[in-house]
Design an enzyme around this catalytic site. Structure first.
Site, PDB file in Angstrom:
ATOM      1  N   GLU A 237       0.828  -1.221   0.000  1.00  0.00           N
ATOM      2  CA  GLU A 237       0.000   0.000   0.000  1.00  0.00           C
ATOM      3  C   GLU A 237       0.858   1.265   0.000  1.00  0.00           C
ATOM      4  O   GLU A 237       0.655   2.174   0.811  1.00  0.00           O
ATOM      5  CB  GLU A 237      -0.975  -0.021   1.178  1.00  0.00           C
ATOM      6  CG  GLU A 237      -1.951  -1.169   1.066  1.00  0.00           C
ATOM      7  CD  GLU A 237      -3.103  -1.160   2.067  1.00  0.00           C
ATOM      8  OE1 GLU A 237      -3.125  -0.307   2.969  1.00  0.00           O
ATOM      9  OE2 GLU A 237      -3.982  -2.031   1.926  1.00  0.00           O
TER      10      GLU A 237
ATOM     11  N   GLU B 157      -5.135  -8.211  -0.802  1.00  0.00           N
ATOM     12  CA  GLU B 157      -5.842  -7.979   0.471  1.00  0.00           C
ATOM     13  C   GLU B 157      -7.269  -7.634   0.095  1.00  0.00           C
ATOM     14  O   GLU B 157      -7.498  -6.697  -0.681  1.00  0.00           O
ATOM     15  CB  GLU B 157      -5.250  -6.811   1.264  1.00  0.00           C
ATOM     16  CG  GLU B 157      -3.990  -7.129   2.017  1.00  0.00           C
ATOM     17  CD  GLU B 157      -3.539  -5.978   2.928  1.00  0.00           C
ATOM     18  OE1 GLU B 157      -4.380  -5.275   3.514  1.00  0.00           O
ATOM     19  OE2 GLU B 157      -2.312  -5.786   3.023  1.00  0.00           O
TER      20      GLU B 157
HETATM   21  O1  AHR Z   1      -5.106  -5.980   6.848  1.00  0.00           O
HETATM   22  C1  AHR Z   1      -5.001  -4.867   7.662  1.00  0.00           C
HETATM   23  C2  AHR Z   1      -4.284  -3.713   6.993  1.00  0.00           C
HETATM   24  O2  AHR Z   1      -5.073  -3.228   5.940  1.00  0.00           O
HETATM   25  C3  AHR Z   1      -2.971  -4.023   6.324  1.00  0.00           C
HETATM   26  O3  AHR Z   1      -1.910  -3.974   7.212  1.00  0.00           O
HETATM   27  C4  AHR Z   1      -2.842  -2.940   5.316  1.00  0.00           C
HETATM   28  O4  AHR Z   1      -2.101  -3.338   4.192  1.00  0.00           O
HETATM   29  C5  AHR Z   1      -4.273  -2.565   4.990  1.00  0.00           C
HETATM   30  O5  AHR Z   1      -4.483  -1.217   5.064  1.00  0.00           O
END
Ligand code: AHR
Length: 492
Positions: free
Chosen positions: A172, A296
């Site tokens: 991210e 994610e």
């Molecule tokens: O999964 C929780 C968080 O969400 C992770 O650390 C991050 O990559 C995202 O913002």
């Protein structure tokens, strides 16, 4: 209500990559410590691994798990987590403001993956780390020559290389919350240099570029710049998203219909990313397609750092998880990896406490899709009654996908009935061949959309299985309100 779902087994989309059933584990809250690993617990084995969690995760058949972050990785030093445990140093983690003991690290994670039958996927620090560190980590894991780092791994008890195939560069990086946030230009440059040395270190690795997690205007520019700078070095374009039944992560606060309309948002993100990748591939005359990794994704909107992200999921969340798999199947041509974030305790399908665990509502669609999906996604046509929200008019009440196995015989049809109160009378029509005489029906449901599995009510949301009669070219199903149904049946 009436609905019609038409399936032609020859109308295929693309092979389904099993990696869409991937997971993600981060050093955050109780994901690692108290989830995966809890030495001294009566539920842990001699290595400190919680065997109840391991067994629950086995049911999800995850082919790949990403680690160690997440935001955490942007301040992580991999060397802190290898070597004799008694010599490992604790560090302050600035992503989640917690003390990290480092008693679980690379080798423990790889061991865990091997026990689970899953491929490890490591994300390198592109926040406050550098490409030297990333390349060293790769050499430590995968090297075969007698280098200092390979000797170090051997000294740590790992003679054979780990052969870690998937490596993500950064996490991210587009988010101001990230340690070492990067502008599109900065990351495109950094990615190119990291990727270059990592491919030189081990040409067999598959590299994931951190594409988009902030879905504001710059996402188009980010993907475009990455492609311009490094298309030849990118094996996957990674994107992230989290959705929720609120205005911040969805469309409105606690509004079931709007929450169900989140499928439109997923379509936008997937189709939009596919479009930019396709445009750039064409402009660059790239000979191969760059797939998407949604590395994610999940429902996450209730608890943040103060609650260590221990989200308690309900039935409507389970429906949204099912809708994710429908979307991934419908986009099977481009989505070649997806990782639910995360696997235990932290926004996860499995929740532990010292004396046991509970399978959250979202566990059930994950297990159902992972255990029944075929090898190829089918292009299903369906229509029927619709619903509207302040943002959308005439969305189909059903959200549908279908798959076929390699032999071209076994069909799996997934239907989410997004009506809160109405049964969906549905005709399934096979446009080629006929349904076998009998199929299996799996229905995920609960008393109401807010029903949640907790330690007090572990089975509020569950799966019911039954047999269903087939035998013709059509099959009638009455889909329960707020349910997820999978019909698994052969084509005769
Ligand atoms: O999964 C929780 C968080 O969400 C992770 O650390 C991050 O990559 C995202 O913002």
């Amino acid at each position: 209500m009436t609905h019609r779902v038409s399936i032609d087994p020859l109308r295929t989309i693309a092979p389904i990559d099993r990696n869409v059933f991937g997971g993600f584990a981060e050093h955050l809250g109780r994901c690692i410590y108290g989830g995966i690993y809890e030495p001294g617990s009566p539920l842990a084995d001699g290595t400190g691994v919680r065997t109840d969690v391991l067994e629950a995760l086995k049911r999800l058949r995850m082919p790949v798990i990403r680690y160690p972050g997440g935001n955490y990785v942007s301040g992580y030093r991999w060397r802190d987590g290898v070597g004799p445990r008694e010599e490992r140093q604790a560090r302050m983690d600035l992503a989640w403001h917690d003390l990290e003991p480092n008693t679980f690290g690379t080798n423990e994670f790889v061991d865990y993956c091997r026990r689970l039958g899953t491929e490890p996927y490591l994300a390198v620090n592109a926040g406050d780390g550098g490409m030297r560190e990333a390349r060293d980590w790769l050499e430590y894991c995968n090297g075969t020559k007698d280098t200092a780092l390979v000797k170090l791994r051997r000294q740590h008890g790992y003679e054979a290389p780990h052969q870690v195939k998937y490596w993500g560069i950064g996490n991210e990086v587009d988010g101001p919350w990230q340690i070492g946030f990067k502008t599109p230009e900065e990351y495109a440059r950094a990615y190119t240099e990291y990727a270059k040395v990592m491919k030189w270190t081990d040409p067999s690795v598959q590299l994931l570029a951190s594409g988009v997690s902030l879905w504001t205007t710059s996402w188009v520019e980010r993907v475009q710049l990455l492609m311009e700078h490094a298309a030849k070095l990118i094996d996957y374009m990674a994107i992230h998203w989290y959705v929720g039944n609120n205005a911040e992560r969805g469309y409105r606060d606690d509004d079931f219909a709007s929450y169900m309309a989140i499928s439109e948002h997923m379509e936008d993100m997937l189709s939009g990313t596919e479009g930019i990748l396709r445009a750039m591939s064409s402009a660059l005359k790239l000979k191969r397609e760059i797939p998407i990794a949604v590395d994610e994704w999940n429902v996450w909107y209730r608890v943040h750092n103060e609650g260590k992200l221990e989200e308690v999921y309900n039935l409507e969340d389970a429906m949204v998880v099912a809708m994710h798999f429908n979307a991934f199947f419908r986009h099977a041509k481009s989505v070649k990896m997806a990782n639910i974030a995360q696997i235990v305790n932290v926004i996860a399908p499995v929740m532990t406490r010292p004396d046991g665990l509970v399978l959250q509502s979202t566990f059930h669609p994950f297990e159902l899709y992972a255990s029944t999906a075929g090898d190829t996604a089918l292009d299903v046509h369906w229509d029927g009654d619709t619903f509207s929200t302040p943002e959308f008019a005439a969305l189909r009440v059903l959200d549908v996908s279908a798959t076929l196995d390699q032999a071209g015989k076994r069909l799996a049809i997934y239907l989410v009935n997004r009506s809160q109160g109405e049964t969906a009378e549905t005709t399934l029509e096979l446009q080629r061949g006929r349904f076998a005489d009998e199929g299996e029906l799996h229905v995920i449901n609960g008393p109401d959309v807010k029903a949640a599995n907790t330690f007090d009510t572990p089975d509020a949301v569950g799966v019911r299985r039954s047999r269903v009669a087939g035998g013709g070219t059509t099959l009638e199903l009455a889909l329960e309100p707020h349910s997820v149904t999978a019909l698994v049946i052969d084509v005769a």
